[in-house]
Design a protein around this motif. Structure first.
Motif, PDB file in Angstrom:
ATOM      1  N   ARG A   7       0.983  -1.219   0.076  1.00 18.26           N
ATOM      2  CA  ARG A   7       0.010   0.081  -0.095  1.00 18.26           C
ATOM      3  C   ARG A   7       0.828   1.205  -0.100  1.00 18.26           C
ATOM      4  NH1 ARG A   7      -5.075  -0.908   4.236  1.00 18.26           N
ATOM      5  NH2 ARG A   7      -5.937  -2.691   3.064  1.00 18.26           N
ATOM      6  N   ASN A   8       1.798   1.004   0.405  1.00 17.27           N
ATOM      7  CA  ASN A   8       2.924   2.136   0.457  1.00 17.27           C
ATOM      8  C   ASN A   8       4.254   1.917  -0.146  1.00 17.27           C
ATOM      9  OD1 ASN A   8       1.216   3.521   2.820  1.00 17.27           O
ATOM     10  ND2 ASN A   8       1.754   1.803   3.847  1.00 17.27           N
ATOM     11  N   ILE A  43      17.148  -1.576 -11.014  1.00 16.45           N
ATOM     12  CA  ILE A  43      17.428  -0.470 -10.272  1.00 16.45           C
ATOM     13  C   ILE A  43      16.099   0.572 -10.426  1.00 16.45           C
ATOM     14  CG2 ILE A  43      18.999   1.785 -10.332  1.00 16.45           C
ATOM     15  CD1 ILE A  43      21.074  -0.269 -11.504  1.00 16.45           C
ATOM     16  N   ASP A  44      16.000   1.195  -9.378  1.00 13.51           N
ATOM     17  CA  ASP A  44      14.966   2.170  -9.430  1.00 13.51           C
ATOM     18  C   ASP A  44      15.139   3.188  -8.437  1.00 13.51           C
ATOM     19  OD1 ASP A  44      12.263   3.209  -9.824  1.00 13.51           O
ATOM     20  OD2 ASP A  44      11.301   1.416  -9.285  1.00 13.51           O
ATOM     21  N   ASP A  45      14.386   4.366  -8.667  1.00 13.82           N
ATOM     22  CA  ASP A  45      14.404   5.619  -7.664  1.00 13.82           C
ATOM     23  C   ASP A  45      13.781   5.068  -6.283  1.00 13.82           C
ATOM     24  OD1 ASP A  45      16.002   7.327  -9.068  1.00 13.82           O
ATOM     25  OD2 ASP A  45      14.224   8.203 -10.054  1.00 13.82           O
ATOM     26  N   ILE A  46      14.157   5.835  -5.372  1.00 17.24           N
ATOM     27  CA  ILE A  46      13.776   5.412  -3.963  1.00 17.24           C
ATOM     28  C   ILE A  46      12.930   6.620  -3.667  1.00 17.24           C
ATOM     29  CG2 ILE A  46      14.333   4.786  -1.719  1.00 17.24           C
ATOM     30  CD1 ILE A  46      15.491   2.922  -3.926  1.00 17.24           C
ATOM     31  N   ILE A  47      11.551   6.289  -2.990  1.00 17.27           N
ATOM     32  CA  ILE A  47      10.839   7.483  -2.569  1.00 17.27           C
ATOM     33  C   ILE A  47      10.598   7.319  -0.954  1.00 17.27           C
ATOM     34  CG2 ILE A  47       9.909   8.056  -4.622  1.00 17.27           C
ATOM     35  CD1 ILE A  47       7.457   6.350  -3.915  1.00 17.27           C
ATOM     36  N   ALA A  48      10.350   8.535  -0.224  1.00 12.00           N
ATOM     37  CA  ALA A  48       9.858   8.300   1.049  1.00 12.00           C
ATOM     38  C   ALA A  48       8.755   7.711   1.403  1.00 12.00           C
ATOM     39  CB  ALA A  48       9.810   9.782   1.653  1.00 12.00           C
ATOM     40  N   GLU A  75      11.820   5.473  12.945  1.00 13.37           N
ATOM     41  CA  GLU A  75      12.739   5.964  11.773  1.00 13.37           C
ATOM     42  C   GLU A  75      12.360   4.851  10.759  1.00 13.37           C
ATOM     43  OE1 GLU A  75      17.040   6.402  12.631  1.00 13.37           O
ATOM     44  OE2 GLU A  75      16.472   6.393  14.776  1.00 13.37           O
ATOM     45  N   HIS A  76      12.653   5.343   9.146  1.00 16.44           N
ATOM     46  CA  HIS A  76      12.649   4.390   8.183  1.00 16.44           C
ATOM     47  C   HIS A  76      13.961   4.812   7.575  1.00 16.44           C
ATOM     48  CE1 HIS A  76      10.084   7.983   6.358  1.00 16.44           C
ATOM     49  NE2 HIS A  76       9.816   7.847   7.609  1.00 16.44           N
ATOM     50  N   ARG A  77      14.501   3.643   7.533  1.00 16.11           N
ATOM     51  CA  ARG A  77      15.902   3.777   6.674  1.00 16.11           C
ATOM     52  C   ARG A  77      16.171   3.079   5.442  1.00 16.11           C
ATOM     53  NH1 ARG A  77      19.531   2.410  12.469  1.00 16.11           N
ATOM     54  NH2 ARG A  77      18.791   4.111  13.690  1.00 16.11           N
ATOM     55  N   GLY A  97       6.471  10.064  -0.911  1.00 11.58           N
ATOM     56  CA  GLY A  97       6.561  10.021  -2.399  1.00 11.58           C
ATOM     57  C   GLY A  97       7.563  10.846  -3.088  1.00 11.58           C
ATOM     58  N   ASP A  98       8.205  11.736  -2.201  1.00 11.19           N
ATOM     59  CA  ASP A  98       9.284  12.571  -2.612  1.00 11.19           C
ATOM     60  C   ASP A  98      10.720  11.569  -3.169  1.00 11.19           C
ATOM     61  OD1 ASP A  98       7.944  14.776  -2.224  1.00 11.19           O
ATOM     62  OD2 ASP A  98       9.287  15.379  -0.524  1.00 11.19           O
ATOM     63  N   VAL A  99      11.339  11.585  -4.162  1.00 11.23           N
ATOM     64  CA  VAL A  99      12.321  11.011  -4.465  1.00 11.23           C
ATOM     65  C   VAL A  99      13.722  11.436  -3.646  1.00 11.23           C
ATOM     66  CG1 VAL A  99      14.163  10.463  -6.274  1.00 11.23           C
ATOM     67  CG2 VAL A  99      11.489  10.604  -6.869  1.00 11.23           C
TER      68      VAL A  99
END
Length: 249
Positions: A7-8, A43-48, A75-77, A97-99
């Motif tokens: 979901r996230n 490989i992919d971009d990581i989002i918050a 904390e999310h690491r 959702g921010d990269v």
């Protein structure tokens, strides 16, 4: 490699393939404090995963380049990030959702991936944070479900955080009129079912699983859409009724 239903998102592409699970890397089951993920094209971009404040960016020989973001004291690491791709700095406020970076293979990694971890007074299973709705806000709300999960976790000896995941499910017991009928988990179960409007019978919340509770569970099993063969008034260890009660997909 397993495609996960989440979901996230923590990967911008929205596809999350699990390559290494929490705590299951080797036979001792104690060497992996998060989940390794890759995207549909590798490989992919990581989002918050959640709104929060950046509380660490840096490098170490195990995690490589990594970021920690804190939301509601959790904390999310994000580890093994590609060198030169980190887009945030300590003190920045980010939105869900921010990269924030691109996955890589820095540190002790065998290939390009994201090692995603949740730290809350120690590392915990990150799966519920990917699969539950508003997991970082669940502990803010003293609602009946969160109370039930916490009380159940205490009763079964699971990590007490109010968020149901694989570790909580793995410790759920079999409870019926003949097995585990007076287990410590019965009372929080009764309180929760009562909050949902179920009739517990003449004995109410008594911590005992009798015939009235069996009837109550059968009705619950029917209401939540379990197959007829599982509408038996029994809570079987780790199985479907517990999954429904804990809202685990």
């Amino acid at each position: 490699m397993k495609l996960m239903a989440v979901r996230n998102n923590v990967l911008k592409g929205g596809k999350h393939y699990l390559t290494s699970d929490y705590n299951t890397r080797n036979e001792s089951r104690n060497s992996h404090n998060g989940m390794d993920l890759v995207g549909i094209n590798g490989i992919d971009d990581i989002i918050a995963i959640e709104d929060g404040k950046v509380t660490y960016t840096g490098y170490d020989k195990t995690g490589g380049y990594w970021i920690s973001i804190t939301s509601n004291n959790i904390e999310h690491r994000y580890f093994h990030l590609k060198e030169g791709t980190i887009k945030v700095k300590m003190g920045d406020v980010v939105k869900k959702g921010d990269v924030i970076a691109t996955m890589g293979s820095t540190g002790n990694a065998t290939g390009d991936c994201l090692h995603f971890a949740i730290y809350k007074n120690g590392y915990v299973d990150p799966l519920p944070y990917l699969t539950n709705e508003n997991p970082f806000k669940m502990n803010e709300n003293n609602d009946a479900f969160t109370t039930f999960v916490k009380d159940l976790q205490i009763a079964i000896g699971a990590n007490v955080d109010g968020i149901a995941g694989a570790e909580t499910l793995s410790k759920t017991p079999t409870i019926s009129t003949s097995v585990g009928w007076n287990h410590k988990a019965v009372k929080p179960l009764q309180v929760y079912l009562q909050s949902l409007g179920y009739d517990l019978g003449k004995y109410g919340v008594d911590g005992k699983f009798g015939n009235d509770m069996k009837s109550c569970i059968k009705k619950y099993q029917k209401d939540v859409g379990l197959d007829n063969k599982y509408q038996d008034g029994i809570l079987t260890s780790k199985m479907y009724t517990w999954q429904k009660l804990l809202k685990i997909n």
